[in-house]
Design an enzyme around this catalytic site. Structure first.
Site, mmCIF file in Angstrom:
data_model
loop_
_atom_site.group_PDB
_atom_site.id
_atom_site.type_symbol
_atom_site.label_atom_id
_atom_site.label_comp_id
_atom_site.label_asym_id
_atom_site.label_seq_id
_atom_site.Cartn_x
_atom_site.Cartn_y
_atom_site.Cartn_z
ATOM 1 C CG ASP A 253 49.510 60.203 7.685
ATOM 2 O OD1 ASP A 253 48.562 60.245 8.487
ATOM 3 O OD2 ASP A 253 50.171 59.167 7.486
ATOM 4 C CE1 TYR A 400 49.653 55.096 12.025
ATOM 5 C CE2 TYR A 400 50.358 53.931 10.048
ATOM 6 C CZ TYR A 400 49.641 54.953 10.655
ATOM 7 O OH TYR A 400 48.927 55.835 9.887
ATOM 8 C CG HIS A 457 44.699 62.875 6.872
ATOM 9 N ND1 HIS A 457 45.531 63.446 7.809
ATOM 10 C CD2 HIS A 457 45.307 61.707 6.506
ATOM 11 C CE1 HIS A 457 46.573 62.664 8.019
ATOM 12 N NE2 HIS A 457 46.469 61.608 7.239
#
Length: 657
Positions: A253, A400, A457
């Site tokens: 990630d 982000y 994930h």
């Protein structure tokens, strides 16, 4: 007279037509030339701006991210730190959970397809309020040593675990990087596996696990601009502060993105990069390759893996469906952060929904998101507590916004090559898939991909055994890479007629590495030819595993398995298929590249084995699972046929301990 004039007029008209035609040809030639020139210039521009590797951007290695006024003499000490779940915080949290408003009921048979199912959320929150033991979990978090130090104006938190091993065992440092909405908590199950000595490897790991800036226990920046590049610089400076000059990196990630940037900026410090999310989301050439590959998938991806990438529109629609959070956090993280900061119910629904869908998209169909099939409520709430107790959900989401912006994207890190050896593990249900040929556009020494037919994930929390095994294999390969300066190559084999022991031979393992068998000096070795589709497969693999587990540590037994397809085609798989097969079986002993054991093309090792220990009806290997015992001097001393169960070899092996 009129005729002469008419004739003259006709001649003039003909000249005009020729002149006009010549002019038209000239005009067309000019237009054609200009068009070609324009296309050429456009091609040069596109190549220069988008397809050619950009230069490594200049980065400020000492940028200050703390609050002002700046301390002229900052404290650079490393301080002990303890995680605390205070009574005040815990009581406030319980009160909020107790007085939560009723949730609208979910739609019938909706599962998690509209988001977190409110019926199951009530069960999660009741457990958090009434059964989650705050003090016990505080002690759990503090079972490892935590530290804090100020880097570039920010207090950066990290876990540092040093192994306790015998002299002669190499200790290598590894930096483990989490992502969002994960945390340091993801790595607690894998830490013991990384710091413990394994019979097949002569090294263990010294583990460093930082909380990313703005996540959990690490301080957030005071001003905009702290993106993945800047975080990479902070973590590189952290490693220097600790006193570690060279190290390996593992991440997924955001941890993948940051680790990849570190492997690009600090190529002399990073010895190897292991990623459980090998992607190139922002690579121009990478995305061009995968798009063109949709026309001819077999050109860029193996047939058995095509479904992970194509049809491309199916995967694209899934990514669009699951990326709503990304758009919010990349644009207005502080807005959504208000609700998640104020409501533990909102925080739980927002984060745990990702732990369901990102572990397996089909989990959306279940009313409980199948969360408890992979995780426990305690472990999931541990991760929530990292965010809740530190009030860091808003600051974590800002990463982000600092990634999906013009400034960061213009750096084009996914298009900048790195020579750091790289290894990826591809779990089946990861959010995105990139073929090896695409990954090699950036990672010039991309050595291997491990393909796993399960997992999603959050690999470190979901499948710690598989991930730990792969990290050991990767670092083993990285060390071989550095010792040879390149991928291991074939070594000249000795004459099997004059060889003195198995130590004279070199074999290639399932990862393409050349392994000299003198690494097994002083150990009793059992050598077997194996197959995955034989009637003897189940019993032999099970019992070989049993032998290895019983005697690898206590008596230094080593088992060397060689896949062979010479007996009724019962080992037809590719290396990746064989790897997947042995991983599904939980095989811990050493498995090597598929070879031939009979005929002119038989591997020299097997020619030597057959010469020194002939069979009942001649030297040739009769079937799968023939077995040779080799003593501590590397000399074959016993031979057994395929029908002899491995477990029956215990008394024979004991003669040579």
């Amino acid at each position: 007279m009129k005729n002469k004039q008419a004739k003259k007029g006709s001649e003039n008209n003909e000249k005009d037509r020729k002149k006009s035609g010549s002019s038209s040809l000239l005009s067309f030639g000019k237009i054609f030339f200009l068009l070609n020139l324009g296309v050429g210039l456009l091609a040069v521009y596109i190549y220069k701006e988008y397809l050619s590797p950009p230069n490594v951007p200049d980065v400020d290695l000492n940028a200050y991210w703390g609050s002002y006024p700046m301390n002229p003499k900052p404290d650079k000490s490393i301080r002990k730190y303890e995680v605390e779940f205070s009574d005040v915080m815990a009581n406030d949290l319980r009160e909020r959970l107790l007085h939560r408003r009723p949730f609208p009921p979910p739609l019938e048979d909706a599962g998690f397809q509209y988001g977190f199912n409110s019926n199951f959320l009530s069960r999660v929150l009741d457990y958090w309020q009434n059964n989650y033991n705050f003090k016990e979990r505080e002690q759990f978090f503090n079972r490892y040593d935590h530290f804090m130090t100020n880097i570039q104006g920010l207090d950066i938190h990290y876990i540092h675990v040093k192994p306790n091993v015998d002299a002669g065992v190499e200790v290598v440092p590894i930096l483990l990087l989490h992502g969002w909405p994960g945390s340091i908590r993801e790595f607690y199950e894998i830490i013991p596996k990384l710091i413990s000595k394994r019979p097949s490897h002569n090294f263990v790991f010294e583990v460093i696990i930082p909380s990313l800036p703005g996540f959990g226990f690490s301080q957030a920046p005071s001003r905009p601009g702290l993106g993945p590049t800047e975080v990479a610089v902070i973590l590189a400076n952290l490693m220097k502060r600790i006193g570690i000059d060279k190290y390996y990196i593992q991440g997924g990630d955001a941890g993948h993105a940051i680790g990849s940037i570190m492997a690009t900026l600090f190529q002399t410090e990073v010895l190897g990069f292991h990623t459980n999310m090998p992607v190139m989301f922002f690579g121009v050439l990478a995305n061009l390759y995968t798009t063109l590959g949709s026309l001819w998938p077999s050109l860029i991806v193996e047939p058995e893996l095509q479904s992970r990438l194509y049809p491309q529109h199916v995967h694209l629609m899934h990514q669009i469906e699951e990326s709503g959070y990304f758009h919010i956090q990349a644009t207005k993280p502080d807005t959504v952060g208000i609700g998640l900061t104020d409501s533990p119910a909102g925080l739980a629904a927002y984060i745990l929904e990702k732990f369901s869908t990102w572990t397996n998209k089909d989990f959306r169909k279940a009313s409980d998101g199948n969360l408890l099939s992979k995780f426990t409520l305690t472990h999931l709430i541990d991760n929530l507590m990292v965010y809740w107790s530190t009030n860091s959900i808003t600051t974590s989401m800002r990463l982000y916004a600092e990634t999906a912006n013009k400034r960061f994207l213009s750096m084009r890190f996914d298009d900048i090559p790195t020579n750091v050896p790289t290894w990826g593990i591809k779990f089946k249900h990861e959010l995105a898939f990139y073929p090896d040929c695409v990954l090699k556009l950036k990672y010039k020494n991309y050595l291997h991909s491990t393909v796993v037919e399960d997992g999603g994930h959050f690999a470190a929390l979901e499948m710690p055994d598989v991930l730990a095994d792969d990290i050991f294999e990767a670092v083993d390969t990285f060390q071989l890479f550095h010792s040879s300066g390149k991928k291991p190559q074939n070594i000249q084999q000795p004459d099997f007629e004059t060889a003195k022991s198995i130590y004279d031979f070199t074999v290639r393992d399932m990862y393409g590495r050349d392994i000299k068998l003198d690494k097994y000096k002083g150990k009793v070795v059992l050598i077997v030819n194996v197959a995955s589709q034989c009637g003897l497969t189940d019993r032999n693999y099970h019992q070989l595993n049993e032998l290895y587990q019983k005697y690898a540590a206590s008596h230094d037994l080593r088992i060397l398995a060689f896949p062979c397809n010479q007996f009724n085609g019962q080992e037809p798989g590719s290396p990746k298929e064989i790897l997947n097969f042995i991983k599904e079986r939980g095989v811990k002993f050493d498995v090597f590249e598929k070879i031939e054991v009979n005929g002119e093309n038989a591997h020299p090792l097997w020619k030597y084995l057959k010469r020194t220990k002939s069979g009942t009806f001649g030297d040739s290997i009769k079937w799968n699972f023939s077995k040779f015992i080799v003593d501590k001097n590397g000399v074959p001393v016993e031979r057994f046929g395929p029908n002899e169960d491995p477990i029956n070899l215990e008394p024979y092996l004991a003669k040579y301990w």
